[in-house]
Write an enzyme that holds these catalytic residues in place. Structure first.
Site, mmCIF file in Angstrom:
data_model
loop_
_atom_site.group_PDB
_atom_site.id
_atom_site.type_symbol
_atom_site.label_atom_id
_atom_site.label_comp_id
_atom_site.label_asym_id
_atom_site.label_seq_id
_atom_site.Cartn_x
_atom_site.Cartn_y
_atom_site.Cartn_z
ATOM 1 N N LYS A 258 13.394 0.072 -5.235
ATOM 2 C CA LYS A 258 12.026 -0.607 -5.154
ATOM 3 C C LYS A 258 11.098 0.310 -5.865
ATOM 4 O O LYS A 258 10.052 -0.476 -6.299
ATOM 5 C CB LYS A 258 11.809 -1.138 -3.646
ATOM 6 C CG LYS A 258 12.585 -1.581 -2.887
ATOM 7 C CD LYS A 258 12.363 -1.550 -1.354
ATOM 8 C CE LYS A 258 13.368 -2.077 -0.430
ATOM 9 N NZ LYS A 258 13.234 -1.802 1.055
ATOM 10 N N LYS B 116 10.340 15.122 -12.528
ATOM 11 C CA LYS B 116 9.977 16.333 -11.986
ATOM 12 C C LYS B 116 11.017 17.468 -12.609
ATOM 13 O O LYS B 116 12.282 17.800 -11.887
ATOM 14 C CB LYS B 116 10.207 16.412 -10.786
ATOM 15 C CG LYS B 116 9.169 15.850 -9.592
ATOM 16 C CD LYS B 116 9.166 16.066 -8.243
ATOM 17 C CE LYS B 116 9.839 14.950 -7.513
ATOM 18 N NZ LYS B 116 9.745 15.137 -5.912
ATOM 19 N N ARG C 170 3.911 2.408 -0.558
ATOM 20 C CA ARG C 170 4.183 1.729 -1.776
ATOM 21 C C ARG C 170 2.994 1.360 -2.495
ATOM 22 O O ARG C 170 2.755 0.909 -3.498
ATOM 23 C CB ARG C 170 5.448 0.790 -1.615
ATOM 24 C CG ARG C 170 6.795 1.392 -1.230
ATOM 25 C CD ARG C 170 7.943 0.279 -1.630
ATOM 26 N NE ARG C 170 9.185 0.644 -0.918
ATOM 27 C CZ ARG C 170 9.954 1.587 -1.458
ATOM 28 N NH1 ARG C 170 9.808 2.222 -2.790
ATOM 29 N NH2 ARG C 170 11.187 1.943 -1.044
ATOM 30 N N ASP D 77 7.937 5.242 -2.045
ATOM 31 C CA ASP D 77 7.595 5.468 -0.350
ATOM 32 C C ASP D 77 7.949 6.726 0.135
ATOM 33 O O ASP D 77 8.414 7.709 -0.596
ATOM 34 C CB ASP D 77 8.534 4.401 0.049
ATOM 35 C CG ASP D 77 9.853 4.846 0.096
ATOM 36 O OD1 ASP D 77 10.563 5.523 -0.845
ATOM 37 O OD2 ASP D 77 10.685 4.915 1.160
ATOM 38 N N ASP E 163 13.975 12.720 -10.805
ATOM 39 C CA ASP E 163 13.901 13.824 -10.114
ATOM 40 C C ASP E 163 15.275 15.048 -10.326
ATOM 41 O O ASP E 163 15.244 15.767 -11.470
ATOM 42 C CB ASP E 163 14.142 13.590 -8.711
ATOM 43 C CG ASP E 163 14.012 14.692 -7.493
ATOM 44 O OD1 ASP E 163 13.218 15.574 -7.738
ATOM 45 O OD2 ASP E 163 14.532 14.508 -6.413
ATOM 46 N N GLU F 98 11.818 3.158 -14.334
ATOM 47 C CA GLU F 98 12.045 3.910 -13.136
ATOM 48 C C GLU F 98 10.689 4.561 -12.893
ATOM 49 O O GLU F 98 9.902 5.304 -13.593
ATOM 50 C CB GLU F 98 13.253 4.991 -13.570
ATOM 51 C CG GLU F 98 13.737 5.673 -12.715
ATOM 52 C CD GLU F 98 14.281 5.344 -11.465
ATOM 53 O OE1 GLU F 98 13.798 4.506 -10.768
ATOM 54 O OE2 GLU F 98 15.204 6.192 -10.912
ATOM 55 N N ASP F 99 10.670 4.726 -11.381
ATOM 56 C CA ASP F 99 9.495 5.272 -10.889
ATOM 57 C C ASP F 99 9.511 6.799 -11.228
ATOM 58 O O ASP F 99 8.511 7.392 -11.870
ATOM 59 C CB ASP F 99 9.550 5.092 -9.207
ATOM 60 C CG ASP F 99 10.534 5.586 -8.524
ATOM 61 O OD1 ASP F 99 11.646 5.978 -9.193
ATOM 62 O OD2 ASP F 99 10.719 5.217 -7.346
ATOM 63 N N PHE G 129 6.753 16.047 -3.248
ATOM 64 C CA PHE G 129 7.182 14.918 -2.762
ATOM 65 C C PHE G 129 6.065 13.948 -3.072
ATOM 66 O O PHE G 129 4.922 14.061 -2.040
ATOM 67 C CB PHE G 129 8.040 14.788 -1.417
ATOM 68 C CG PHE G 129 8.493 13.641 -1.006
ATOM 69 C CD1 PHE G 129 9.957 13.067 -1.362
ATOM 70 C CD2 PHE G 129 7.894 12.434 -0.174
ATOM 71 C CE1 PHE G 129 10.677 11.921 -1.491
ATOM 72 C CE2 PHE G 129 8.495 11.057 -0.282
ATOM 73 C CZ PHE G 129 9.832 10.946 -0.571
ATOM 74 N N VAL G 130 6.090 13.026 -3.833
ATOM 75 C CA VAL G 130 4.897 11.957 -3.899
ATOM 76 C C VAL G 130 5.188 10.654 -3.622
ATOM 77 O O VAL G 130 6.293 10.133 -3.506
ATOM 78 C CB VAL G 130 4.767 12.139 -5.476
ATOM 79 C CG1 VAL G 130 4.185 13.453 -5.874
ATOM 80 C CG2 VAL G 130 5.685 11.661 -6.330
HETATM 81 P P1 5GP Z 1 17.327 11.332 -8.994
HETATM 82 O O1 5GP Z 1 18.586 10.616 -8.925
HETATM 83 O O2 5GP Z 1 16.503 11.622 -10.163
HETATM 84 O O3 5GP Z 1 17.098 12.765 -7.973
HETATM 85 O O4 5GP Z 1 16.078 10.575 -7.977
HETATM 86 C C1 5GP Z 1 15.772 9.307 -8.419
HETATM 87 C C2 5GP Z 1 15.150 8.678 -7.103
HETATM 88 O O5 5GP Z 1 14.624 9.464 -6.068
HETATM 89 C C3 5GP Z 1 13.762 8.001 -7.572
HETATM 90 O O6 5GP Z 1 13.898 6.630 -7.966
HETATM 91 C C4 5GP Z 1 12.870 8.047 -6.136
HETATM 92 O O7 5GP Z 1 13.501 6.744 -5.478
HETATM 93 C C5 5GP Z 1 13.505 9.207 -5.390
HETATM 94 N N1 5GP Z 1 12.596 10.282 -5.365
HETATM 95 C C6 5GP Z 1 12.772 11.356 -6.243
HETATM 96 N N2 5GP Z 1 11.720 12.110 -6.228
HETATM 97 C C7 5GP Z 1 10.856 11.319 -5.460
HETATM 98 C C8 5GP Z 1 9.447 11.572 -4.787
HETATM 99 O O8 5GP Z 1 8.761 12.790 -4.948
HETATM 100 N N3 5GP Z 1 8.888 10.793 -3.708
HETATM 101 C C9 5GP Z 1 9.575 9.696 -3.707
HETATM 102 N N4 5GP Z 1 8.953 8.609 -2.895
HETATM 103 N N5 5GP Z 1 10.979 9.253 -4.111
HETATM 104 C C10 5GP Z 1 11.412 10.138 -4.931
#
Ligand code: 5GP
Length: 181
Positions: free
Chosen positions: A45, A133, A167, A161, A105, A101-102, A154-155
């Site tokens: 989301k 990040k 959100r 969220d 990470d 994508e938001d 963690f944002v």
């Molecule tokens: P990745 O697979 O790159 O580790 O993670 C991607 C997903 O993890 C993002 O789409 C998001 O939903 C969640 N995520 C990663 N870091 C954060 C953060 O700092 N805050 C939030 N709210 N979600 C995060």
């Protein structure tokens, strides 16, 4: 404005709008130059607010679709597990996919999704991420359009969220006291 006391602002709303508009211009120019039209795929989301702003800054006849994956639950550390909880409505055959994508990470989610979508016949696959990040990366994923690189915090806000809350904040913030959330 809803401005909770336990969230400190990392990126204010006006900086986000400026950057998203610039990304939209860049995407418009790049796809125009290649005579292509991006098929925007929003990763739900968290990507919802970024998609709705970004698509208004892309001056091309874009199409959109949505996908949902789960990798976090309500925790603030990545489980490393990617599971598709909502698939696309439309076929990807011959499309020029641009993921919206938001945040990237560890990179696990987008690495999984880009591989899957290439196998499904997309002509090209690119990534637009509002936030990155880099310090947390486990898998290298090329991000074609990145809004902001942020430190390992963690944002929340602007679609992101913490346990489904925050959100709707128009800015990106850091939860200063997770125990109080
Ligand atoms: P990745 O697979 O790159 O580790 O993670 C991607 C997903 O993890 C993002 O789409 C998001 O939903 C969640 N995520 C990663 N870091 C954060 C953060 O700092 N805050 C939030 N709210 N979600 C995060």
């Amino acid at each position: 404005m809803f401005d909770p006391a336990n969230v400190s602002i990392l990126i204010p709303a006006d900086k986000i709008s400026e950057r998203v508009a610039a990304l939209g211009e860049q995407i418009t120019a790049d796809y125009k130059a290649d005579e292509r039209v991006p098929h925007l795929i929003c990763v739900l989301k968290g990507g919802c607010m970024f998609l709705s702003d970004l698509m208004r800054s892309v001056h091309l006849p874009v199409t959109i679709d949505f996908i949902a994956v789960s990798s976090y639950g309500t925790e603030t550390a990545s489980s490393g597990e990617v599971r598709m909880t909502k698939d696309l409505d439309q076929s990807l055959e011959g499309r020029d996919v641009l993921f919206v994508e938001d945040i990237v990470d560890t990179g696990l989610t987008l690495s999984y999704l880009t591989d899957t979508f290439r196998r499904r016949g997309a002509r090209s696959v690119k990534i637009a991420a509002l936030l990155s990040k880099p310090a947390r990366r486990k898998v290298e994923v090329p991000i074609d359009y990145v809004g902001f690189e942020i430190p390992d915090e963690f944002v929340v806000g602007y679609g992101l969220d913490h346990a489904e809350r925050f959100r709707n904040l128009p800015f990106i913030g850091v939860v200063t006291d997770p125990a109080a959330v």
